[in-house]
Scaffold this motif. Structure first.
Motif, short mmCIF file in Angstrom:
data_model
loop_
_atom_site.label_atom_id
_atom_site.label_comp_id
_atom_site.label_asym_id
_atom_site.label_seq_id
_atom_site.Cartn_x
_atom_site.Cartn_y
_atom_site.Cartn_z
N GLY A 1 0.81 -1.50 0.07
CA GLY A 1 -0.33 0.20 0.15
C GLY A 1 0.26 1.51 -0.30
N ASP A 2 2.19 0.90 0.05
CA ASP A 2 3.11 2.64 0.07
C ASP A 2 3.49 2.88 -0.56
N TYR A 3 3.29 4.29 -1.50
CA TYR A 3 3.40 4.48 -2.90
C TYR A 3 5.41 5.06 -2.93
N PHE A 4 6.12 5.61 -4.46
CA PHE A 4 7.33 4.99 -4.88
C PHE A 4 7.62 6.45 -5.58
N LYS A 5 8.17 7.53 -5.68
CA LYS A 5 8.23 8.73 -6.43
C LYS A 5 9.91 8.33 -6.87
N PHE A 6 10.34 7.70 -7.58
CA PHE A 6 11.99 7.04 -7.80
C PHE A 6 12.26 8.27 -9.24
N ALA A 7 13.73 8.45 -9.02
CA ALA A 7 14.32 9.65 -10.17
C ALA A 7 14.97 8.72 -11.07
N HIS A 8 15.25 9.01 -11.84
CA HIS A 8 15.69 9.19 -13.16
C HIS A 8 17.23 8.62 -12.71
N SER B 1 0.39 -0.42 -10.52
CA SER B 1 -0.44 -1.73 -9.71
C SER B 1 0.13 -1.55 -8.69
N LYS B 2 1.78 -1.15 -8.58
CA LYS B 2 3.13 -1.65 -7.64
C LYS B 2 3.40 -0.41 -7.03
N GLY B 3 2.52 0.92 -6.88
CA GLY B 3 3.14 1.98 -6.43
C GLY B 3 3.70 2.44 -6.41
N VAL B 4 4.14 2.74 -8.07
CA VAL B 4 5.04 3.48 -8.16
C VAL B 4 4.66 4.56 -9.50
N LEU B 5 5.29 5.43 -9.53
CA LEU B 5 3.94 6.70 -9.21
C LEU B 5 4.55 7.33 -10.69
N GLY B 6 6.76 7.08 -11.15
CA GLY B 6 6.29 7.65 -12.03
C GLY B 6 7.50 8.32 -11.54
N MET B 7 7.59 9.43 -12.31
CA MET B 7 9.16 10.85 -12.46
C MET B 7 8.69 11.74 -13.37
N SER B 8 8.97 13.07 -13.19
CA SER B 8 8.86 14.66 -14.27
C SER B 8 9.65 14.12 -14.84
N GLY B 9 9.44 15.22 -16.43
CA GLY B 9 10.77 14.70 -16.91
C GLY B 9 12.50 16.10 -16.76
N THR B 10 11.01 17.01 -15.57
CA THR B 10 12.11 18.06 -15.07
C THR B 10 12.40 18.00 -13.10
#
Length: 321
Positions: free
Chosen positions: A58-65, A106-115
């Motif tokens: 149930g956690d979320y994840f915002k990764f980097a590049h 579905s895995k909590g991976v939110l993605g990232m922005s281009g900036t």
């Protein structure tokens, strides 16, 4: 802290998966098989793997590049990851996101922005959602030392602290923002941990080449956040082994320092030595693990290359106005 054999083996295997995948990306990029570019995370895997071992459903994840292979730890398949990086329709964004935009809700991976930095607010927004739902889940928000100097980062941290939102900010300090050393652009020694008190955020600094040290620090801070105390920050000291992008010759820095990190602060070798010294694993088991993972990665690359390429028509899908 005492660890079971099962925990240590799982932690090490995920660390090795991530390292070998990052190396595989470099290898296939050199062969001209990757469209666009990649930002290699070789050498920085422990920051991500160690901290993610404190996650819960149930956690979320915002990764980097950088260290884009890390989504595999959360259950995103290498087939999906490589297909996305190679611009194929079997990727998790149907090839439209590429190397910088691995996402899987579905895995909590939110993605990232281009900036870089602008997506920190998305992570804090997800944390607001979790707080409104009354859950003890948290958001793991990863960013880099160069990003730490951008305005949106501080807006997001201030918001998270003022509203006591459940975010664990994780600064992967690899000491380089493209060609600028962080200590030439930043007035404090620890760009995350030294600034966190200004927002009332507790912080810890950890050796990013020690996956167990990262895990222990992240465990303490994640428990603090889950308890409803608001955000916390973990700064992990690493070093960018390769260039900002593949093809960057790194003329701007001393290669002797890079070599020292590669030889003496290799997070994978450090963990292997720990496990061997404590009779958790054997040399033969390590060798077998390397071979099995490498074969799995080769199969994922083959799957990706056999997948249909993204088309011009795909560019107009999933566009909202």
């Amino acid at each position: 802290m005492a660890y079971s054999k099962e925990f240590l083996t799982d932690l090490y295997k995920n660390l090795l998966y991530t390292r070998l995948s990052e190396e595989k990306l470099v290898a296939i990029y050199k062969e001209g098989r990757v469209p666009g570019h990649i930002h290699s995370g070789v050498g920085q895997e422990a920051t991500h793997v160690g901290s993610l071992f404190t996650r819960k459903e149930g956690d979320y994840f915002k990764f980097a590049h950088r260290v884009v292979s890390i989504s595999h730890v959360l259950g995103v398949s290498f087939n999906n990851i490589y297909a996305e990086i190679l611009g194929r329709q079997d990727g998790n964004s149907r090839g439209g996101g590429g190397v910088n935009h691995i996402a899987d809700f579905s895995k909590g991976v939110l993605g990232m922005s281009g900036t870089l930095g602008c997506d920190m607010a998305f992570a804090v927004g997800a944390a607001y959602k979790l707080k409104m739902e009354g859950k003890d889940n948290i958001v793991y928000c990863y960013y880099g030392d160069g990003t730490s100097n951008r305005g949106p980062v501080h807006e997001a941290m201030n918001w998270a602290s003022a509203w006591k939102l459940p975010v664990l900010f994780i600064l992967d300090n690899n000491q380089w923002a493209i060609s600028t050393c962080i200590y030439e652009s930043t007035a404090v020694e620890n760009p995350g941990a030294d600034r966190a008190p200004a927002y009332g955020i507790p912080a810890k600094v950890v050796d990013g080449s020690d996956v167990l040290a990262v895990y222990e620090a992240a465990k303490e801070l994640s428990e603090y956040v889950r308890a409803g105390n608001g955000p916390a920050l973990l700064e992990s000291k690493t070093y960018r082994w390769r260039g900002h992008f593949e093809g960057d010759q790194c003329k701007y820095r001393d290669p002797a320092i890079t070599e020292k990190w590669q030889k003496k602060r290799n997070c994978v070798k450090k963990m292997e030595n720990y496990m061997l010294e404590n009779n958790v694993i054997t040399e033969d088991e390590i060798k077998s693990m390397y071979g099995g993972i490498d074969a799995e990665l080769d199969a994922a690359v083959h799957f990706a290359e056999a997948s249909p390429k993204a088309t011009a028509e795909d560019l107009f899908k999933n566009i909202l106005a």
